[in-house]
Design a protein around this motif. Sequence first.
Motif, PDB file in Angstrom:
ATOM      1  N   GLY A  19      38.386 -80.982 -77.716  1.00 20.42           N
ATOM      2  CA  GLY A  19      38.557 -79.839 -78.609  1.00 20.42           C
ATOM      3  C   GLY A  19      37.734 -78.683 -78.087  1.00 20.42           C
ATOM      4  O   GLY A  19      36.613 -78.869 -77.615  1.00 20.42           O
ATOM      5  N   MET A  21      36.694 -75.900 -79.781  1.00 16.63           N
ATOM      6  CA  MET A  21      36.095 -75.055 -80.827  1.00 16.63           C
ATOM      7  C   MET A  21      34.823 -74.366 -80.351  1.00 16.63           C
ATOM      8  O   MET A  21      34.492 -73.268 -80.776  1.00 16.63           O
ATOM      9  CB  MET A  21      35.792 -75.954 -82.032  1.00 16.63           C
ATOM     10  N   ARG A  22      34.106 -75.026 -79.428  1.00 14.11           N
ATOM     11  CA  ARG A  22      32.816 -74.496 -78.969  1.00 14.11           C
ATOM     12  C   ARG A  22      32.910 -73.808 -77.605  1.00 14.11           C
ATOM     13  O   ARG A  22      31.892 -73.414 -77.044  1.00 14.11           O
ATOM     14  CB  ARG A  22      31.792 -75.644 -78.881  1.00 14.11           C
ATOM     15  N   ASP A  47      42.782 -79.665 -77.434  1.00 14.76           N
ATOM     16  CA  ASP A  47      43.066 -79.171 -78.781  1.00 14.76           C
ATOM     17  C   ASP A  47      42.351 -77.841 -79.014  1.00 14.76           C
ATOM     18  O   ASP A  47      41.148 -77.726 -78.775  1.00 14.76           O
ATOM     19  CB  ASP A  47      42.574 -80.173 -79.831  1.00 14.76           C
ATOM     20  N   SER A 160      47.514 -80.624 -89.932  1.00 17.38           N
ATOM     21  CA  SER A 160      46.100 -80.961 -89.886  1.00 17.38           C
ATOM     22  C   SER A 160      45.547 -80.906 -91.306  1.00 17.38           C
ATOM     23  O   SER A 160      45.849 -79.964 -92.050  1.00 17.38           O
ATOM     24  CB  SER A 160      45.381 -79.950 -88.978  1.00 17.38           C
ATOM     25  N   ASN A 161      44.795 -81.921 -91.665  1.00 22.31           N
ATOM     26  CA  ASN A 161      44.177 -82.016 -93.000  1.00 22.31           C
ATOM     27  C   ASN A 161      45.213 -82.043 -94.118  1.00 22.31           C
ATOM     28  O   ASN A 161      44.961 -81.537 -95.213  1.00 22.31           O
ATOM     29  CB  ASN A 161      43.182 -80.858 -93.222  1.00 22.31           C
ATOM     30  N   GLN A 182      45.913 -84.113 -87.949  1.00 23.10           N
ATOM     31  CA  GLN A 182      44.515 -84.077 -87.488  1.00 23.10           C
ATOM     32  C   GLN A 182      43.605 -84.126 -88.709  1.00 23.10           C
ATOM     33  O   GLN A 182      43.749 -83.312 -89.629  1.00 23.10           O
ATOM     34  CB  GLN A 182      44.305 -82.799 -86.683  1.00 23.10           C
ATOM     35  N   TRP A 227      38.979 -85.426 -85.900  1.00 19.43           N
ATOM     36  CA  TRP A 227      38.117 -84.315 -85.485  1.00 19.43           C
ATOM     37  C   TRP A 227      36.652 -84.593 -85.824  1.00 19.43           C
ATOM     38  O   TRP A 227      36.343 -85.373 -86.714  1.00 19.43           O
ATOM     39  CB  TRP A 227      38.589 -82.985 -86.026  1.00 19.43           C
ATOM     40  N   SER A 228      35.770 -83.952 -85.082  1.00 27.75           N
ATOM     41  CA  SER A 228      34.307 -84.068 -85.271  1.00 27.75           C
ATOM     42  C   SER A 228      33.834 -85.516 -85.397  1.00 27.75           C
ATOM     43  O   SER A 228      33.185 -85.886 -86.378  1.00 27.75           O
ATOM     44  CB  SER A 228      33.865 -83.242 -86.485  1.00 27.75           C
ATOM     45  N   PRO A 229      34.114 -86.332 -84.397  1.00 26.46           N
ATOM     46  CA  PRO A 229      33.785 -87.773 -84.497  1.00 26.46           C
ATOM     47  C   PRO A 229      32.297 -88.081 -84.516  1.00 26.46           C
ATOM     48  O   PRO A 229      31.916 -89.165 -84.941  1.00 26.46           O
ATOM     49  CB  PRO A 229      34.436 -88.362 -83.232  1.00 26.46           C
ATOM     50  N   PHE A 230      31.467 -87.148 -84.061  1.00 27.38           N
ATOM     51  CA  PHE A 230      30.023 -87.427 -84.000  1.00 27.38           C
ATOM     52  C   PHE A 230      29.225 -86.658 -85.047  1.00 27.38           C
ATOM     53  O   PHE A 230      28.002 -86.571 -84.974  1.00 27.38           O
ATOM     54  CB  PHE A 230      29.477 -87.110 -82.595  1.00 27.38           C
ATOM     55  N   GLN A 231      29.935 -86.077 -86.002  1.00 31.62           N
ATOM     56  CA  GLN A 231      29.264 -85.260 -87.015  1.00 31.62           C
ATOM     57  C   GLN A 231      29.156 -86.000 -88.336  1.00 31.62           C
ATOM     58  O   GLN A 231      29.980 -86.857 -88.640  1.00 31.62           O
ATOM     59  CB  GLN A 231      30.076 -83.984 -87.280  1.00 31.62           C
ATOM     60  N   ASN A 264      27.416 -92.489 -77.928  1.00 35.52           N
ATOM     61  CA  ASN A 264      28.657 -91.701 -78.107  1.00 35.52           C
ATOM     62  C   ASN A 264      29.884 -92.574 -77.835  1.00 35.52           C
ATOM     63  O   ASN A 264      30.884 -92.507 -78.546  1.00 35.52           O
ATOM     64  CB  ASN A 264      28.715 -90.522 -77.124  1.00 35.52           C
ATOM     65  N   GLY A 283      34.081 -82.652 -79.105  1.00 34.70           N
ATOM     66  CA  GLY A 283      33.890 -81.206 -79.013  1.00 34.70           C
ATOM     67  C   GLY A 283      32.721 -80.765 -78.160  1.00 34.70           C
ATOM     68  O   GLY A 283      32.457 -79.566 -78.043  1.00 34.70           O
ATOM     69  N   THR A 284      32.014 -81.742 -77.554  1.00 28.20           N
ATOM     70  CA  THR A 284      30.886 -81.339 -76.718  1.00 28.20           C
ATOM     71  C   THR A 284      31.374 -80.563 -75.494  1.00 28.20           C
ATOM     72  O   THR A 284      32.432 -80.854 -74.946  1.00 28.20           O
ATOM     73  CB  THR A 284      30.068 -82.569 -76.266  1.00 28.20           C
ATOM     74  N   HIS A 289      27.786 -85.431 -71.706  1.00 30.58           N
ATOM     75  CA  HIS A 289      28.208 -85.968 -73.007  1.00 30.58           C
ATOM     76  C   HIS A 289      29.713 -86.243 -73.022  1.00 30.58           C
ATOM     77  O   HIS A 289      30.173 -87.178 -73.679  1.00 30.58           O
ATOM     78  CB  HIS A 289      27.830 -85.009 -74.140  1.00 30.58           C
TER      79      HIS A 289
HETATM   80  N1  NAP Z   1      41.450 -79.691 -87.746  1.00 29.74           N
HETATM   81  C1  NAP Z   1      40.277 -79.291 -88.204  1.00 29.74           C
HETATM   82  O1  NAP Z   1      40.151 -78.870 -89.360  1.00 29.74           O
HETATM   83  C2  NAP Z   1      39.095 -79.355 -87.296  1.00 29.74           C
HETATM   84  C3  NAP Z   1      37.807 -79.098 -87.805  1.00 29.74           C
HETATM   85  C4  NAP Z   1      36.729 -79.186 -86.933  1.00 29.74           C
HETATM   86  C5  NAP Z   1      36.922 -79.518 -85.591  1.00 29.74           C
HETATM   87  N2  NAP Z   1      38.184 -79.737 -85.123  1.00 29.74           N
HETATM   88  C6  NAP Z   1      38.427 -80.127 -83.707  1.00 29.74           C
HETATM   89  O2  NAP Z   1      37.539 -81.182 -83.370  1.00 29.74           O
HETATM   90  C7  NAP Z   1      36.842 -80.831 -82.168  1.00 29.74           C
HETATM   91  C8  NAP Z   1      35.526 -81.513 -82.143  1.00 29.74           C
HETATM   92  O3  NAP Z   1      34.695 -81.000 -83.174  1.00 29.74           O
HETATM   93  P1  NAP Z   1      33.127 -81.058 -83.051  1.00 29.74           P
HETATM   94  O4  NAP Z   1      32.680 -80.269 -81.873  1.00 29.74           O
HETATM   95  O5  NAP Z   1      32.553 -80.746 -84.375  1.00 29.74           O
HETATM   96  O6  NAP Z   1      32.961 -82.617 -82.735  1.00 29.74           O
HETATM   97  P2  NAP Z   1      31.883 -83.607 -82.176  1.00 29.74           P
HETATM   98  O7  NAP Z   1      32.297 -84.008 -80.814  1.00 29.74           O
HETATM   99  O8  NAP Z   1      31.786 -84.659 -83.223  1.00 29.74           O
HETATM  100  O9  NAP Z   1      30.517 -82.832 -82.178  1.00 29.74           O
HETATM  101  C9  NAP Z   1      30.083 -82.065 -81.102  1.00 29.74           C
HETATM  102  C10 NAP Z   1      28.623 -81.740 -81.349  1.00 29.74           C
HETATM  103  O10 NAP Z   1      27.879 -82.947 -81.252  1.00 29.74           O
HETATM  104  C11 NAP Z   1      26.869 -82.772 -80.292  1.00 29.74           C
HETATM  105  N3  NAP Z   1      26.641 -84.024 -79.553  1.00 29.74           N
HETATM  106  C12 NAP Z   1      27.566 -84.861 -79.055  1.00 29.74           C
HETATM  107  N4  NAP Z   1      26.964 -85.893 -78.427  1.00 29.74           N
HETATM  108  C13 NAP Z   1      25.632 -85.693 -78.545  1.00 29.74           C
HETATM  109  C14 NAP Z   1      24.493 -86.423 -78.112  1.00 29.74           C
HETATM  110  N5  NAP Z   1      24.572 -87.551 -77.445  1.00 29.74           N
HETATM  111  N6  NAP Z   1      23.283 -85.927 -78.406  1.00 29.74           N
HETATM  112  C15 NAP Z   1      23.141 -84.768 -79.073  1.00 29.74           C
HETATM  113  N7  NAP Z   1      24.205 -84.018 -79.516  1.00 29.74           N
HETATM  114  C16 NAP Z   1      25.434 -84.493 -79.245  1.00 29.74           C
HETATM  115  C17 NAP Z   1      27.366 -81.705 -79.372  1.00 29.74           C
HETATM  116  O11 NAP Z   1      26.277 -81.095 -78.722  1.00 29.74           O
HETATM  117  P3  NAP Z   1      26.361 -80.861 -77.120  1.00 29.74           P
HETATM  118  O12 NAP Z   1      27.349 -79.770 -76.935  1.00 29.74           O
HETATM  119  O13 NAP Z   1      24.953 -80.520 -76.782  1.00 29.74           O
HETATM  120  O14 NAP Z   1      26.811 -82.134 -76.498  1.00 29.74           O
HETATM  121  C18 NAP Z   1      28.076 -80.785 -80.321  1.00 29.74           C
HETATM  122  O15 NAP Z   1      27.154 -79.929 -80.963  1.00 29.74           O
HETATM  123  C19 NAP Z   1      36.803 -79.306 -82.184  1.00 29.74           C
HETATM  124  O16 NAP Z   1      36.584 -78.760 -80.915  1.00 29.74           O
HETATM  125  C20 NAP Z   1      38.167 -79.000 -82.714  1.00 29.74           C
HETATM  126  O17 NAP Z   1      39.108 -79.060 -81.672  1.00 29.74           O
HETATM  127  C21 NAP Z   1      39.267 -79.678 -85.965  1.00 29.74           C
END
Ligand code: NAP
Length: 318
Positions: A19, A21-22, A47, A160-161, A182, A227-231, A264, A283-284, A289
Amino acid sequence: MHKVQLGNSNYQASAVALGVMRMNALSVPEAATVLDTIKDVGINYIDSADIYGAGDSERVLGQALKRAGANRNDFFIQSKVGIVQSKGDSPLGAAPYGGRYDFSKRHILEAVDGVLERLQIDYLDALLLHRPDPLMEIDEVAAAFDELLASGKVRHFGVSNFNPRQVDLLQSVVNQKLLINQLQFGVMHTGPITFGMHTNMTDDGSINRDGGVIEYSRLHKMTIQTWSPFQYGQIEGTFINNPAFPEVNRVLDVAAKKHGVSKNAIATAWILRHPAHMQVIIGTMNPDHIRDSAAGADVDLTRQEWYDIYYAAGNDMP
Ligand SMILES: NC(=O)c1ccc[n+]([C@@H]2O[C@H](COP(=O)([O-])OP(=O)(O)OC[C@H]3O[C@@H](n4cnc5c(N)ncnc54)[C@H](OP(=O)(O)O)[C@@H]3O)[C@@H](O)[C@H]2O)c1
Protein backbone atom coordinates in the motif's frame (compact mmCIF):
# COMPACT_ATOMS: atom_id res chain seq x y z
CA MET A 1 5.77 -15.61 -2.43
CA HIS A 2 2.58 -17.61 -2.68
CA LYS A 3 -0.26 -16.23 -4.75
CA VAL A 4 -3.99 -15.87 -4.17
CA GLN A 5 -6.61 -15.95 -6.87
CA LEU A 6 -8.24 -12.53 -7.10
CA GLY A 7 -11.96 -13.07 -6.57
CA ASN A 8 -13.23 -15.37 -9.32
CA SER A 9 -10.83 -13.88 -11.89
CA ASN A 10 -7.82 -15.64 -13.38
CA TYR A 11 -5.39 -13.17 -11.83
CA GLN A 12 -2.86 -14.59 -9.38
CA ALA A 13 -2.07 -11.84 -6.89
CA SER A 14 0.85 -11.96 -4.49
CA ALA A 15 -0.39 -12.80 -0.98
CA VAL A 16 1.32 -9.63 0.24
CA ALA A 17 0.63 -6.32 -1.52
CA LEU A 18 2.21 -2.92 -1.03
CA GLY A 19 0.00 0.00 0.00
CA VAL A 20 1.35 3.42 -0.91
CA MET A 21 -0.50 5.56 1.65
CA ARG A 22 2.88 6.65 3.02
CA MET A 23 4.76 7.01 -0.28
CA ASN A 24 4.32 10.80 -0.37
CA ALA A 25 7.03 11.01 2.31
CA LEU A 26 9.61 9.52 -0.09
CA SER A 27 11.78 11.02 -2.78
CA VAL A 28 11.35 9.50 -6.23
CA PRO A 29 14.69 7.57 -5.99
CA GLU A 30 13.63 6.22 -2.57
CA ALA A 31 10.27 5.16 -3.98
CA ALA A 32 12.03 3.47 -6.92
CA THR A 33 14.08 1.49 -4.39
CA VAL A 34 10.82 0.41 -2.71
CA LEU A 35 9.55 -0.81 -6.11
CA ASP A 36 12.79 -2.71 -6.74
CA THR A 37 12.43 -4.28 -3.29
CA ILE A 38 8.86 -5.45 -3.77
CA LYS A 39 9.70 -6.91 -7.17
CA ASP A 40 12.61 -8.72 -5.61
CA VAL A 41 10.45 -10.31 -2.90
CA GLY A 42 7.67 -11.28 -5.31
CA ILE A 43 5.07 -8.60 -4.58
CA ASN A 44 3.16 -7.96 -7.82
CA TYR A 45 0.32 -5.86 -6.41
CA ILE A 46 0.17 -2.16 -5.48
CA ASP A 47 -2.71 -0.52 -3.63
CA SER A 48 -3.27 3.23 -3.78
CA ALA A 49 -6.03 5.80 -3.26
CA ASP A 50 -6.57 9.23 -4.72
CA ILE A 51 -6.46 10.82 -1.25
CA TYR A 52 -3.10 9.41 -0.11
CA GLY A 53 -0.85 12.36 0.57
CA ALA A 54 -3.57 14.48 -1.08
CA GLY A 55 -2.49 12.91 -4.39
CA ASP A 56 1.24 13.17 -3.76
CA SER A 57 1.62 9.43 -3.06
CA GLU A 58 0.35 8.72 -6.58
CA ARG A 59 2.55 11.44 -8.08
CA VAL A 60 5.63 9.90 -6.46
CA LEU A 61 4.55 6.37 -7.44
CA GLY A 62 4.01 7.41 -11.06
CA GLN A 63 7.49 8.91 -11.29
CA ALA A 64 9.05 6.01 -9.41
CA LEU A 65 7.52 3.45 -11.79
CA LYS A 66 9.30 5.26 -14.62
CA ARG A 67 12.57 5.61 -12.74
CA ALA A 68 12.55 1.92 -11.77
CA GLY A 69 12.03 1.06 -15.44
CA ALA A 70 8.89 -0.91 -14.58
CA ASN A 71 6.80 -2.32 -17.39
CA ARG A 72 3.09 -1.61 -17.03
CA ASN A 73 2.34 -5.29 -16.46
CA ASP A 74 5.03 -5.79 -13.79
CA PHE A 75 2.47 -4.76 -11.17
CA PHE A 76 -1.27 -5.02 -10.76
CA ILE A 77 -2.09 -1.38 -9.92
CA GLN A 78 -5.20 -0.64 -7.89
CA SER A 79 -6.56 2.64 -6.60
CA LYS A 80 -9.53 3.77 -4.58
CA VAL A 81 -11.84 6.76 -5.02
CA GLY A 82 -15.00 8.11 -3.43
CA ILE A 83 -13.67 10.26 -0.58
CA VAL A 84 -13.54 14.03 -1.00
CA GLN A 85 -11.52 15.61 1.77
CA SER A 86 -11.97 19.24 0.89
CA LYS A 87 -15.02 20.84 2.45
CA GLY A 88 -15.45 23.49 -0.21
CA ASP A 89 -17.60 26.29 1.11
CA SER A 90 -18.98 24.25 4.04
CA PRO A 91 -19.96 26.44 7.01
CA LEU A 92 -18.12 23.98 9.27
CA GLY A 93 -14.83 25.56 8.25
CA ALA A 94 -11.93 23.86 9.96
CA ALA A 95 -14.00 21.32 11.96
CA PRO A 96 -12.02 18.14 12.60
CA TYR A 97 -14.10 16.03 10.23
CA GLY A 98 -15.09 17.33 6.90
CA GLY A 99 -15.50 16.60 3.27
CA ARG A 100 -17.84 13.90 2.09
CA TYR A 101 -18.12 10.59 0.36
CA ASP A 102 -19.10 10.97 -3.28
CA PHE A 103 -20.14 8.02 -5.43
CA SER A 104 -21.79 10.11 -8.11
CA LYS A 105 -20.96 9.06 -11.66
CA ARG A 106 -19.37 12.39 -12.37
CA HIS A 107 -17.11 12.24 -9.32
CA ILE A 108 -16.03 8.64 -9.93
CA LEU A 109 -15.11 9.35 -13.56
CA GLU A 110 -13.24 12.56 -12.72
CA ALA A 111 -11.44 10.91 -9.82
CA VAL A 112 -10.23 8.02 -12.01
CA ASP A 113 -8.93 10.49 -14.60
CA GLY A 114 -6.99 12.20 -11.81
CA VAL A 115 -5.52 8.89 -10.63
CA LEU A 116 -4.39 7.91 -14.16
CA GLU A 117 -2.85 11.33 -14.71
CA ARG A 118 -0.89 11.25 -11.45
CA LEU A 119 0.26 7.66 -12.01
CA GLN A 120 1.07 8.39 -15.68
CA ILE A 121 -0.64 5.19 -16.81
CA ASP A 122 -3.50 4.44 -19.23
CA TYR A 123 -5.53 2.05 -17.11
CA LEU A 124 -6.02 0.76 -13.59
CA ASP A 125 -6.09 -2.97 -13.01
CA ALA A 126 -8.65 -2.46 -10.26
CA LEU A 127 -10.75 0.35 -8.86
CA LEU A 128 -12.28 0.21 -5.37
CA LEU A 129 -14.87 2.49 -3.79
CA HIS A 130 -13.02 3.61 -0.68
CA ARG A 131 -15.72 3.82 2.03
CA PRO A 132 -19.49 3.32 1.77
CA ASP A 133 -21.40 6.46 0.84
CA PRO A 134 -24.83 6.54 2.50
CA LEU A 135 -25.98 8.70 -0.42
CA MET A 136 -24.81 6.05 -2.90
CA GLU A 137 -27.09 6.02 -5.94
CA ILE A 138 -26.38 2.56 -7.22
CA ASP A 139 -27.37 3.25 -10.83
CA GLU A 140 -24.84 6.09 -10.96
CA VAL A 141 -22.09 3.74 -9.79
CA ALA A 142 -23.17 1.10 -12.32
CA ALA A 143 -23.09 3.66 -15.14
CA ALA A 144 -19.65 4.87 -14.05
CA PHE A 145 -18.24 1.32 -13.93
CA ASP A 146 -19.69 0.50 -17.38
CA GLU A 147 -18.09 3.60 -18.85
CA LEU A 148 -14.73 2.95 -17.19
CA LEU A 149 -14.66 -0.64 -18.43
CA ALA A 150 -15.77 0.31 -21.96
CA SER A 151 -13.15 3.06 -22.22
CA GLY A 152 -10.45 0.66 -21.02
CA LYS A 153 -9.58 2.87 -18.05
CA VAL A 154 -10.40 0.22 -15.42
CA ARG A 155 -10.26 -3.57 -15.75
CA HIS A 156 -11.67 -4.88 -12.45
CA PHE A 157 -13.84 -3.47 -9.68
CA GLY A 158 -14.33 -3.83 -5.95
CA VAL A 159 -15.13 -2.05 -2.71
CA SER A 160 -13.55 -1.20 0.60
CA ASN A 161 -15.00 -1.19 4.12
CA PHE A 162 -18.37 -2.44 2.83
CA ASN A 163 -20.63 -4.75 4.82
CA PRO A 164 -22.35 -7.66 3.04
CA ARG A 165 -25.69 -5.91 2.55
CA GLN A 166 -23.94 -2.92 1.00
CA VAL A 167 -22.14 -5.26 -1.39
CA ASP A 168 -25.42 -7.00 -2.26
CA LEU A 169 -27.09 -3.67 -2.93
CA LEU A 170 -24.37 -2.49 -5.26
CA GLN A 171 -23.88 -5.87 -6.93
CA SER A 172 -27.62 -5.97 -7.70
CA VAL A 173 -27.09 -3.32 -10.41
CA VAL A 174 -23.39 -3.34 -11.24
CA ASN A 175 -22.66 -5.45 -14.33
CA GLN A 176 -19.14 -6.40 -13.30
CA LYS A 177 -18.46 -8.88 -10.49
CA LEU A 178 -17.18 -7.06 -7.40
CA LEU A 179 -13.96 -8.97 -6.82
CA ILE A 180 -12.46 -7.30 -3.78
CA ASN A 181 -13.42 -5.94 -0.36
CA GLN A 182 -10.63 -4.14 1.49
CA LEU A 183 -11.07 -4.28 5.28
CA GLN A 184 -9.11 -3.77 8.45
CA PHE A 185 -8.19 -7.16 9.88
CA GLY A 186 -5.11 -8.43 11.67
CA VAL A 187 -3.61 -9.58 14.96
CA MET A 188 -4.90 -6.52 16.84
CA HIS A 189 -8.09 -6.10 14.83
CA THR A 190 -9.98 -9.35 15.14
CA GLY A 191 -13.63 -8.23 15.34
CA PRO A 192 -14.69 -9.90 12.08
CA ILE A 193 -13.80 -13.34 13.52
CA THR A 194 -14.35 -12.71 17.26
CA PHE A 195 -18.07 -12.09 16.91
CA GLY A 196 -18.44 -15.44 15.20
CA MET A 197 -16.69 -17.24 18.05
CA HIS A 198 -19.02 -15.43 20.49
CA THR A 199 -22.25 -16.22 18.63
CA ASN A 200 -25.22 -16.59 20.96
CA MET A 201 -23.42 -14.85 23.84
CA THR A 202 -24.17 -11.52 25.51
CA ASP A 203 -20.67 -10.04 25.90
CA ASP A 204 -19.08 -7.34 23.73
CA GLY A 205 -17.27 -9.98 21.67
CA SER A 206 -20.61 -11.12 20.32
CA ILE A 207 -21.33 -7.75 18.69
CA ASN A 208 -21.49 -8.21 14.94
CA ARG A 209 -20.03 -4.97 13.65
CA ASP A 210 -19.15 -6.14 10.15
CA GLY A 211 -22.21 -8.18 9.18
CA GLY A 212 -20.34 -11.48 8.80
CA VAL A 213 -18.20 -10.04 6.04
CA ILE A 214 -15.59 -12.80 6.10
CA GLU A 215 -18.13 -15.58 5.69
CA TYR A 216 -19.92 -13.52 3.03
CA SER A 217 -16.71 -12.94 1.08
CA ARG A 218 -15.87 -16.64 1.11
CA LEU A 219 -19.37 -17.54 -0.10
CA HIS A 220 -19.26 -14.93 -2.88
CA LYS A 221 -15.64 -15.44 -3.94
CA MET A 222 -14.53 -11.92 -3.03
CA THR A 223 -10.92 -11.43 -2.03
CA ILE A 224 -10.49 -9.71 1.32
CA GLN A 225 -7.53 -7.35 1.33
CA THR A 226 -6.49 -6.57 4.90
CA TRP A 227 -5.34 -3.02 5.47
CA SER A 228 -3.00 -1.82 8.25
CA PRO A 229 -2.01 -5.33 9.38
CA PHE A 230 0.53 -4.09 11.93
CA GLN A 231 -1.55 -1.34 13.50
CA TYR A 232 -3.78 -1.24 16.55
CA GLY A 233 -6.93 0.88 16.72
CA GLN A 234 -7.67 2.68 13.50
CA ILE A 235 -4.13 3.47 12.42
CA GLU A 236 -3.04 4.52 15.91
CA GLY A 237 0.44 3.05 15.64
CA THR A 238 2.11 -0.28 15.20
CA PHE A 239 1.92 -2.93 17.90
CA ILE A 240 5.13 -4.53 16.61
CA ASN A 241 7.91 -3.90 19.15
CA ASN A 242 5.55 -1.55 21.01
CA PRO A 243 6.03 -1.84 24.82
CA ALA A 244 2.30 -1.13 25.28
CA PHE A 245 1.64 -4.63 23.90
CA PRO A 246 4.07 -6.92 25.79
CA GLU A 247 2.15 -10.20 25.60
CA VAL A 248 1.42 -10.19 21.90
CA ASN A 249 5.05 -9.22 21.19
CA ARG A 250 6.30 -12.03 23.44
CA VAL A 251 4.19 -14.66 21.68
CA LEU A 252 5.00 -13.29 18.20
CA ASP A 253 8.66 -13.44 19.16
CA VAL A 254 8.43 -17.11 20.20
CA ALA A 255 6.90 -17.99 16.82
CA ALA A 256 9.38 -15.74 14.99
CA LYS A 257 12.36 -17.53 16.53
CA LYS A 258 10.84 -20.94 15.80
CA HIS A 259 10.23 -20.12 12.12
CA GLY A 260 13.43 -18.10 11.71
CA VAL A 261 11.66 -14.90 10.64
CA SER A 262 10.65 -11.51 12.10
CA LYS A 263 7.59 -10.62 14.16
CA ASN A 264 6.22 -8.76 11.11
CA ALA A 265 6.38 -12.02 9.18
CA ILE A 266 4.45 -13.86 11.88
CA ALA A 267 1.80 -11.13 11.99
CA THR A 268 1.51 -11.48 8.19
CA ALA A 269 1.37 -15.27 8.39
CA TRP A 270 -1.34 -15.03 11.06
CA ILE A 271 -3.67 -13.31 8.57
CA LEU A 272 -2.77 -15.65 5.73
CA ARG A 273 -3.37 -18.73 7.93
CA HIS A 274 -7.09 -17.95 7.73
CA PRO A 275 -8.64 -20.12 5.00
CA ALA A 276 -10.37 -17.18 3.28
CA HIS A 277 -7.21 -16.68 1.12
CA MET A 278 -6.85 -13.04 2.08
CA GLN A 279 -4.28 -10.61 0.76
CA VAL A 280 -2.23 -8.56 3.26
CA ILE A 281 -1.60 -4.91 2.37
CA ILE A 282 1.52 -3.70 4.10
CA GLY A 283 2.34 -0.01 4.28
CA THR A 284 5.94 0.28 5.42
CA MET A 285 8.26 2.19 3.10
CA ASN A 286 11.33 0.71 4.77
CA PRO A 287 12.91 -1.91 2.45
CA ASP A 288 14.07 -4.04 5.40
CA HIS A 289 10.58 -4.03 6.92
CA ILE A 290 9.11 -4.87 3.50
CA ARG A 291 11.39 -7.91 3.23
CA ASP A 292 10.64 -8.94 6.83
CA SER A 293 6.89 -8.62 6.36
CA ALA A 294 6.74 -10.32 2.97
CA ALA A 295 8.60 -13.35 4.34
CA GLY A 296 5.43 -14.18 6.28
CA ALA A 297 3.72 -15.25 3.07
CA ASP A 298 5.74 -18.44 3.15
CA VAL A 299 5.35 -19.27 6.88
CA ASP A 300 2.76 -21.89 7.81
CA LEU A 301 1.57 -21.38 11.37
CA THR A 302 0.15 -24.34 13.24
CA ARG A 303 -3.42 -24.13 14.42
CA GLN A 304 -2.20 -23.75 18.05
CA GLU A 305 0.28 -21.00 17.11
CA TRP A 306 -2.55 -19.14 15.40
CA TYR A 307 -4.77 -19.43 18.48
CA ASP A 308 -1.91 -18.49 20.84
CA ILE A 309 -1.40 -15.22 18.94
CA TYR A 310 -5.15 -14.58 18.99
CA TYR A 311 -5.21 -15.00 22.81
CA ALA A 312 -2.04 -12.94 23.29
CA ALA A 313 -3.78 -10.10 21.45
CA GLY A 314 -6.30 -9.97 24.30
CA ASN A 315 -9.00 -12.34 23.04
CA ASP A 316 -10.56 -15.34 24.76
CA MET A 317 -12.03 -18.69 23.87
CA PRO A 318 -15.66 -18.84 25.03
N1 NAP B 1 -9.16 0.88 2.67
C1 NAP B 1 -8.88 1.64 3.71
O1 NAP B 1 -9.77 2.26 4.31
C2 NAP B 1 -7.46 1.74 4.16
C3 NAP B 1 -7.15 2.41 5.36
C4 NAP B 1 -5.82 2.46 5.75
C5 NAP B 1 -4.82 1.88 4.98
N2 NAP B 1 -5.15 1.26 3.80
C6 NAP B 1 -4.12 0.59 2.96
O2 NAP B 1 -3.32 -0.23 3.80
C7 NAP B 1 -1.94 0.09 3.58
C8 NAP B 1 -1.16 -0.22 4.80
O3 NAP B 1 -1.54 0.66 5.85
P1 NAP B 1 -0.55 0.99 7.03
O4 NAP B 1 0.66 1.67 6.49
O5 NAP B 1 -1.32 1.66 8.10
O6 NAP B 1 -0.17 -0.50 7.47
P2 NAP B 1 0.91 -1.25 8.31
O7 NAP B 1 1.81 -1.96 7.37
O8 NAP B 1 0.12 -2.05 9.28
O9 NAP B 1 1.68 -0.15 9.14
C9 NAP B 1 2.80 0.52 8.65
C10 NAP B 1 3.42 1.25 9.83
O10 NAP B 1 3.94 0.28 10.73
C11 NAP B 1 5.30 0.56 10.94
N3 NAP B 1 6.06 -0.70 11.10
C12 NAP B 1 5.95 -1.82 10.37
N4 NAP B 1 6.83 -2.74 10.81
C13 NAP B 1 7.49 -2.18 11.85
C14 NAP B 1 8.50 -2.65 12.73
N5 NAP B 1 9.02 -3.85 12.66
N6 NAP B 1 8.94 -1.81 13.68
C15 NAP B 1 8.45 -0.56 13.80
N7 NAP B 1 7.47 -0.06 12.98
C16 NAP B 1 7.00 -0.88 12.02
C17 NAP B 1 5.76 1.29 9.72
O11 NAP B 1 6.90 2.05 10.03
P3 NAP B 1 8.17 1.99 9.02
O12 NAP B 1 7.74 2.74 7.81
O13 NAP B 1 9.24 2.63 9.83
O14 NAP B 1 8.45 0.56 8.72
C18 NAP B 1 4.56 2.13 9.40
O15 NAP B 1 4.54 3.29 10.20
C19 NAP B 1 -1.95 1.55 3.15
O16 NAP B 1 -0.79 1.92 2.46
C20 NAP B 1 -3.17 1.57 2.28
O17 NAP B 1 -2.85 1.10 1.00
C21 NAP B 1 -6.46 1.17 3.40
